[in-house]
Design an enzyme around this catalytic site. Structure first.
Site, mmCIF file in Angstrom:
data_model
loop_
_atom_site.group_PDB
_atom_site.id
_atom_site.type_symbol
_atom_site.label_atom_id
_atom_site.label_comp_id
_atom_site.label_asym_id
_atom_site.label_seq_id
_atom_site.Cartn_x
_atom_site.Cartn_y
_atom_site.Cartn_z
ATOM 1 C CG HIS A 115 49.543 30.870 111.155
ATOM 2 N ND1 HIS A 115 48.805 30.739 110.005
ATOM 3 C CD2 HIS A 115 49.060 29.943 112.024
ATOM 4 C CE1 HIS A 115 47.914 29.769 110.161
ATOM 5 N NE2 HIS A 115 48.043 29.272 111.377
ATOM 6 C CE LYS B 208 51.733 27.715 109.645
ATOM 7 N NZ LYS B 208 52.048 26.464 110.350
#
Length: 389
Positions: free
Chosen positions: A276, A280
């Site tokens: 990601h 995050k």
């Protein structure tokens, strides 16, 4: 002659009446579905235009016997030197008026019958969707304009959710920003979508239970206590809780459970790799954990009982048999990538899902909100929304 002209006039009036009925049918369809009404009006206009053009082309010049018309005109007192010209003029006019009107009313009647068949088909499809609770969610026109509220509406996901609510034709009941009291939002909404933070999940679930509102919960990183609070709230309110709202991801998770059931843990090691964007804050991702739980269910156990292996570094020793491994990568602005690997001594099986746009999550969340309206209290998943349960 007067009787023939009267017949032509009656035919024209009938044709006008049928066309008027077609217009009324279109107006009635507007109350059901504007898109259906537009398509119905266009279809009727096209059929009428084609039918009238065809009738004009096929209209015969002499469908009344010349001698009969000649005698009728002479009996009406038309001078003999006018008879030939008058016969032709009256004959052609009468033929055009009567035949065109007759064909027009037949075409109009056929168009109305087609409209009735289309409306009946549309109603049957609507009834089928109402009966099939696990089927695709209806549009907001069919769902009578679902009023959707959005927490964190000023954020990246909040803005996408607002766009998707408008695109679906639903009503945006309102939104909250940082520091706002969400109580008023839950009062004004039928369903609230929450993609904010894990620490707000229990509060939003409690408000959903207090006001009896639907809640679509997409926040990741919930603790065991948060999930217990959501489950408790679901006893009084309908809640859809999912780690990922993209349709493709949920299909992969469903496949993961089936594959794990067929590939025993003693021979096939399950590893989940996810990547990601660098912002995050939780790892592994909620979607990766959902995949791990699906693998565990397929093998008749739970993720906690099977055991998790993650963050390998240094001398870790041999991999545990039957455990489920996780690897989390962070960097750049990757929306989301997940790969599930079943590794045996003689073969590897890998399933990968890549998200290129967060809009896929927003689209799925709005679909879940539409599906959730009017549901009984309970804790639902995207499997229920997609009909995979």
């Amino acid at each position: 002659m007067d009787r023939l002209e009267a017949f032509a006039d009656i035919s024209i009036r009938r044709a006008c009446a049928f066309v008027g009925l077609g217009a009324v049918a279109v107006m009635i369809a507007l109350s059901f579905d504007p898109i259906l009404a537009f398509r119905t009006g266009a279809d009727i206009a096209a059929v009428l235009a084609a039918g009238l053009a065809f009738s004009a082309w096929r209209t015969p010049r002499r469908n009344i016997r010349h001698t009969e018309l000649h005698a009728m005109l002479r009996g009406a007192g038309v001078p003999p030197n006018w008879l030939s010209a008058e016969v032709k003029r009256r004959q052609i006019a009468l033929v055009l008026r009567s035949r065109l009107a007759w064909h027009a009313q037949r075409v109009a009647l056929a168009a109305i019958l087609l409209w009735a068949a289309a409306l009946f088909s549309w109603m049957v499809q609507g009834w089928s969707r109402a009966v099939d609770l696990a089927g695709p969610a209806p549009s907001c026109h069919e769902a009578r304009m679902t009023q959707i509220g959005i927490t964190g509406i000023a954020g990246r996901m909040g803005k996408l959710l607002a766009e998707e609510v408008a695109a679906a034709g639903c009503i945006l009941a309102g939104g909250t920003g940082r520091g706002d009291d969400p109580r008023a939002l839950f009062q004004a909404s039928e369903v609230v979508i929450d993609f904010t933070h894990a620490h707000a999940a229990s509060l939003h679930a409690a408000l959903a239970a207090e006001f009896g509102r639907g809640l679509v919960l997409g926040s990741s990183g919930l603790s065991a206590g948060d999930e217990a609070a959501v489950a408790e709230a679901a006893r009084r309110a309908p809640i859809v809780y999912a780690a990922n709202f993209a349709a493709g991801v949920n299909l992969v998770i469903a496949m993961a459970e089936k594959l794990a059931a067929a590939l025993p843990g003693a021979q096939y090691d399950a590893e989940i790799v996810e990547m990601h964007h660098r912002q995050k804050v939780d790892a592994p991702s909620g979607t990766a954990i959902a995949m791990g739980r699906a693998v565990a269910r397929g093998r008749g156990t739970t993720l906690e009982e099977a055991g998790r292996e993650s963050g390998r570094d240094g001398h870790t020793g041999a991999r545990g048999t039957g455990t489920i491994g996780f690897a989390a990568l962070r960097g750049g602005q990757v929306v989301g990538e997940h790969t599930l690997i079943f590794a045996a001594g003689s073969e590897h099986i890998a399933i990968t899902h890549r998200s290129f746009d967060r809009r896929a999550y927003a689209t799925g969340a709005v679909r879940a909100a539409q599906w959730l309206k009017g549901r009984a209290p309970g804790l639902y998943s995207m499997n229920d929304v997609l009909g995979l349960a």
